[in-house]
Design an enzyme around this catalytic site. Structure first.
Site, PDB file in Angstrom:
ATOM      1  N   LYS A 102      74.060  56.854  38.019  1.00 17.39           N
ATOM      2  CA  LYS A 102      75.112  57.871  38.118  1.00 17.39           C
ATOM      3  C   LYS A 102      74.866  59.050  37.169  1.00 17.39           C
ATOM      4  O   LYS A 102      75.089  60.203  37.544  1.00 17.39           O
ATOM      5  CB  LYS A 102      76.479  57.242  37.853  1.00 17.39           C
ATOM      6  N   TYR A 110      73.781  50.822  36.315  1.00 19.34           N
ATOM      7  CA  TYR A 110      74.700  51.630  37.128  1.00 19.34           C
ATOM      8  C   TYR A 110      74.861  53.012  36.501  1.00 19.34           C
ATOM      9  O   TYR A 110      74.815  54.030  37.200  1.00 19.34           O
ATOM     10  CB  TYR A 110      76.043  50.915  37.237  1.00 19.34           C
ATOM     11  N   SER A 148      80.076  60.378  42.892  1.00 17.64           N
ATOM     12  CA  SER A 148      79.570  59.860  41.633  1.00 17.64           C
ATOM     13  C   SER A 148      80.612  58.880  41.099  1.00 17.64           C
ATOM     14  O   SER A 148      81.104  58.026  41.829  1.00 17.64           O
ATOM     15  CB  SER A 148      79.277  60.990  40.660  1.00 17.64           C
TER      16      SER A 148
END
Length: 284
Positions: free
Chosen positions: A155, A151, A137
């Site tokens: 995540k 993004y 991660s």
């Protein structure tokens, strides 16, 4: 002391953390089943380590192919002790600047591809009586900044999935770790980083700060060799760490974000309870 050879499955071994993990594991005598998007990118490792490196061609946006590759790796190698879900990239810019295709590709690669890789591995891990899932991660999975909304979406999504999954698969002897690296000196800032086409409306705003990636090599503290070594070492820890924070910048970013989140939530304890159903009404 004699070390027992282990077999690892790692997505995205041609560069970055995936490549570093693979080199360290092979050099210590383990076997690696690695995936690459472009064939031929790990020929040097195959020449050096022979059949201890199994290579599968995989683009994780090809969702049916994920299960094919995972199934084949387990069939060819037998037991796989550790599955590392690593393949991914970063898309940066203001949310309004992304094309629809960019949005879909980022989420498919980093989130859905990771979910499907884990799901493909689970039947095999259950059948063999356990194993370890390690998801790469990021500090970006727990802290958010302007210019990285997509993004962060990928995540933060995988953080929730893996934390719940860890509870689901614990009865089968399968343990899960989320790796939370900060900035590291890998190819992420090159081939694994993409930027939106800028809109003038965002000039001078917080989201525009990421545009510097186009022209500047941003200094980062993380050493990928040390990061990979810590990830490898974590696979031997019992119980598995739910989260493995790597990098002083990651620790600082995560703890600051969590403290800020608590500061937003804790003052609302009394007002939150105001929406609870009245006890007399519930049981009257």
């Amino acid at each position: 002391m004699c070390m027992t050879m282990q077999t690892w499955f790692i997505t995205g071994v041609n560069s970055g953390f995936g490549r570093e993990l693979t080199e360290q594991l092979l050099s210590r005598g383990d076997r690696v089943a690695g995936t690459v998007r472009r064939e031929g990118t790990v020929d040097d490792l195959r020449a050096k380590y022979g059949d201890r490196l199994w290579v599968g061609h995989l683009d994780v946006t090809d969702l049916p192919r994920i299960r094919e590759v995972v199934d084949t790796a387990f069939a060819d190698l037998g037991r796989i002790d550790v599955v590392v879900i690593n393949a991914g990239y970063g898309l940066f810019g203001a949310a309004e600047e992304f094309t629809d295709d960019q949005v879909v590709h980022q989420v498919t690669t980093n989130l859905i591809g990771s979910i499907q890789t884990a799901r493909a591995a689970l039947p095999h891990l259950r059948a063999q009586g356990g194993g370890r899932l390690i998801q790469i991660s990021s500090v970006a999975g727990l802290a958010a900044h302007a210019g990285a909304s997509l993004y962060h979406t990928s995540k933060w999504g995988i953080e929730g999935f893996m934390e719940a999954l860890a509870q689901e698969v614990a009865p089968f002897g399968i343990e899960v770790t989320l790796v939370e690296p900060g900035g590291a000196r890998t190819s992420f800032s090159g081939s694994s980083l993409q930027l939106s086409e800028p809109l003038a409306a965002y000039d001078g705003t917080p989201a525009a700060a990421v545009r510097a990636f186009r022209h500047t090599q941003v200094p980062v503290p993380g050493d990928p060799v040390k990061v990979a070594a810590k990830v490898i070492d974590s696979a031997a820890h019992q119980p598995a760490p739910m989260r493995l924070v790597l990098g002083s910048d990651s620790y600082q970013g995560i703890t600051a974000a969590l403290r800020n989140r608590l500061a937003q939530v804790e003052p609302q304890q009394a007002s939150a309870a105001e929406t609870d159903a009245d006890t007399a009404t519930q049981h009257g």
